[in-house]
Scaffold this active site. Structure first.
Site, PDB file in Angstrom:
ATOM      1  N   ALA A  27     -16.488 -11.679  33.520  1.00 11.82           N
ATOM      2  CA  ALA A  27     -15.218 -11.274  32.922  1.00 11.82           C
ATOM      3  C   ALA A  27     -14.277 -12.465  32.792  1.00 11.82           C
ATOM      4  CB  ALA A  27     -14.569 -10.175  33.757  1.00 11.82           C
ATOM      5  N   SER A  47      -8.352  -5.217  40.401  1.00 11.95           N
ATOM      6  CA  SER A  47      -9.267  -5.589  41.474  1.00 11.95           C
ATOM      7  C   SER A  47      -8.925  -4.736  42.677  1.00 11.95           C
ATOM      8  CB  SER A  47      -9.132  -7.077  41.817  1.00 11.95           C
ATOM      9  OG  SER A  47      -9.900  -7.398  42.969  1.00 11.95           O
ATOM     10  N   ARG A  48      -9.861  -4.628  43.598  1.00 11.56           N
ATOM     11  CA  ARG A  48      -9.545  -3.938  44.848  1.00 11.56           C
ATOM     12  C   ARG A  48      -8.624  -4.794  45.704  1.00 11.56           C
ATOM     13  NH1 ARG A  48     -15.314  -2.256  44.422  1.00 11.56           N
ATOM     14  NH2 ARG A  48     -15.289  -0.022  43.976  1.00 11.56           N
ATOM     15  N   TYR A  68      -8.724   0.337  40.940  1.00 10.49           N
ATOM     16  CA  TYR A  68      -9.211   0.692  39.609  1.00 10.49           C
ATOM     17  C   TYR A  68      -8.562   1.972  39.082  1.00 10.49           C
ATOM     18  CZ  TYR A  68     -12.885  -2.541  41.158  1.00 10.49           C
ATOM     19  OH  TYR A  68     -13.576  -3.625  41.639  1.00 10.49           O
ATOM     20  N   LEU A  84     -18.364  -4.325  36.593  1.00  7.38           N
ATOM     21  CA  LEU A  84     -18.634  -4.115  38.015  1.00  7.38           C
ATOM     22  C   LEU A  84     -20.128  -4.252  38.314  1.00  7.38           C
ATOM     23  CD1 LEU A  84     -16.369  -0.963  38.545  1.00  7.38           C
ATOM     24  CD2 LEU A  84     -15.867  -3.317  39.262  1.00  7.38           C
ATOM     25  N   HIS A  89     -21.358   1.304  37.630  1.00 10.37           N
ATOM     26  CA  HIS A  89     -21.058   1.511  36.217  1.00 10.37           C
ATOM     27  C   HIS A  89     -20.837   2.980  35.873  1.00 10.37           C
ATOM     28  CE1 HIS A  89     -23.057  -2.489  34.739  1.00 10.37           C
ATOM     29  NE2 HIS A  89     -21.984  -2.680  35.470  1.00 10.37           N
ATOM     30  N   LYS A 107     -23.759  -4.797  30.507  1.00 13.36           N
ATOM     31  CA  LYS A 107     -25.179  -4.453  30.604  1.00 13.36           C
ATOM     32  C   LYS A 107     -25.675  -4.696  32.031  1.00 13.36           C
ATOM     33  CE  LYS A 107     -26.435  -8.540  31.461  1.00 13.36           C
ATOM     34  NZ  LYS A 107     -27.071  -8.814  32.779  1.00 13.36           N
ATOM     35  N   TYR A 245     -34.771 -22.270  33.253  1.00 14.82           N
ATOM     36  CA  TYR A 245     -34.047 -21.487  32.247  1.00 14.82           C
ATOM     37  C   TYR A 245     -34.832 -21.416  30.946  1.00 14.82           C
ATOM     38  CZ  TYR A 245     -30.546 -20.020  28.898  1.00 14.82           C
ATOM     39  OH  TYR A 245     -29.875 -19.351  27.906  1.00 14.82           O
ATOM     40  N   THR A 265     -27.982 -16.382  25.486  1.00 14.93           N
ATOM     41  CA  THR A 265     -26.739 -16.846  26.113  1.00 14.93           C
ATOM     42  C   THR A 265     -26.242 -18.172  25.548  1.00 14.93           C
ATOM     43  OG1 THR A 265     -28.026 -17.881  27.888  1.00 14.93           O
ATOM     44  CG2 THR A 265     -27.187 -15.653  28.289  1.00 14.93           C
TER      45      THR A 265
END
Length: 342
Positions: A27, A47-48, A68, A84, A89, A107, A245, A265
């Site tokens: 994020a 955020s928590r 949240y 998350l 999710h 995803k 990778y 990516t």
């Protein structure tokens, strides 16, 4: 009661507001910068931890929210993005839909077809959108690839081969925690599987699948799935968390082959190369640089504004969840069972 849609007729009144549930690395690095450039107005991050929320919000000039549920109470938040851990999710997507918010889930969205269908049913009942974030599909190189295949550049498509592997990281990370929905299939395997569905017919058969588990970590660290559609086109999907990778897929046809060398990516400034081989000739086609996260938030915004765009996203979410569940069932020796749990 159905939620009133944000349709284009209301677009001149105010920009649609979006909130982010969680301050995950993806994020902060990719999603929040893209939201700032998208048609959305970034309202808040939650955020928590109040301290963590304030730190992230200060960097992106938005409101910081501790908890949240509190973010879901904000009236200016029309939609939420959920990055998350995988295990959270479904719960937070359901809560967001219940609160009248459109939802973009990182995803893999959910682990079973049943859960996917339940979320879609709730979204449609409320007049809302629920969408899975496969940002790579918004990069123009995939539009180029689909166009080349459709135009017959490689003849009749015979086979797809997709590979996504990444080097090992801190074993304490989320991707290695079984109780949080970690493991290679969910973390990286979902990419080549999702890409394969762009080229195969609907509901491909799972011919076989295998997962290699690390007994110390308790999660799968590599795997493979072999698919086939009704026309006989096959798809081989390989993936892993303990590899050098690699992020690629190729399309093998009756008259040539097309390879995307950086499929999943690419950085926002990169110009990925498509390599087209036709008989004794090879062409290298450079795709334009593009921020695929900006692409996905633009698509999300468009579907928030336009209800007619939502069914395709709902169908894609259900199809991906159903296929991933069948792959996992095969790998765990359960044949074509639709169970997505180990």
């Amino acid at each position: 009661m159905k939620r009133q849609d944000l349709t284009p007729v209301h677009a001149s009144e105010r920009r649609a507001g979006v909130g982010v549930i969680g301050c995950a690395d993806i994020a902060v690095r990719r999603a929040l910068p893209a939201i700032r450039e998208s048609p959305f107005h970034l309202v808040a991050v939650a955020s928590r931890s109040q301290e963590k929320a304030k730190g992230v919000a200060a960097s992106f000039d938005c409101e910081a929210v501790a908890g949240y549920d509190r973010l879901l109470e904000l009236p200016d938040v029309d939609a939420v993005y959920i990055p998350l851990p995988n295990s959270e999710h479904a719960e937070w997507a359901r809560r967001a839909l219940d609160a009248g918010k459109h939802v973009l889930i990182e995803k893999p969205a959910v682990a079973s077809e049943e859960t996917a269908r339940a979320l879609v049913a709730l979204a449609e009942e409320r007049g809302l959108l629920v969408m899975e974030n496969f940002a790579f599909l918004r990069h123009p190189q995939h539009d180029q690839a689909r166009s080349l295949v459709a135009d017959g550049a490689i003849g009749e498509l015979r086979a797809y081969n997709g590979v996504f592997g990444i080097p090992p990281t801190d074993p304490r990370g989320i991707k290695y925690q079984a109780n949080l929905g970690g493991g290679a299939l969910w973390e990286v395997g979902c990419y080549p599987v999702r890409a394969a569905q762009e080229y195969l017919g609907s509901s491909p058969q799972v011919l076989g699948a295998g997962l290699e588990f690390d007994p110390e970590l308790g999660v799968d660290v590599s795997g493979v799935a072999l698919l086939r559609d009704g026309a006989g086109v096959t798809a081989n999907c390989s993936f892993g968390l303990s590899h050098s990778y690699r992020s690629t897929y190729d399309l093998w046809g009756s008259e040539g082959r097309l390879t995307l060398e950086w499929a999943f990516t690419p950085s926002r400034d990169a110009r990925p190369v498509l390599r087209l081989q036709q008989k004794d000739r090879e062409s290298r086609i450079s795709a334009p640089a593009s921020d695929q996260f900006l692409g996905v938030f633009t698509a999300f915004h468009d579907a928030v504004r336009d209800p007619a765009a939502r069914p395709a996203h709902h169908q894609a979410l259900v199809q991906q969840a159903e296929l991933m569940a069948r792959i996992r069932a095969h790998a765990l020796g359960r044949g074509d069972s639709l169970s997505g749990n180990r």
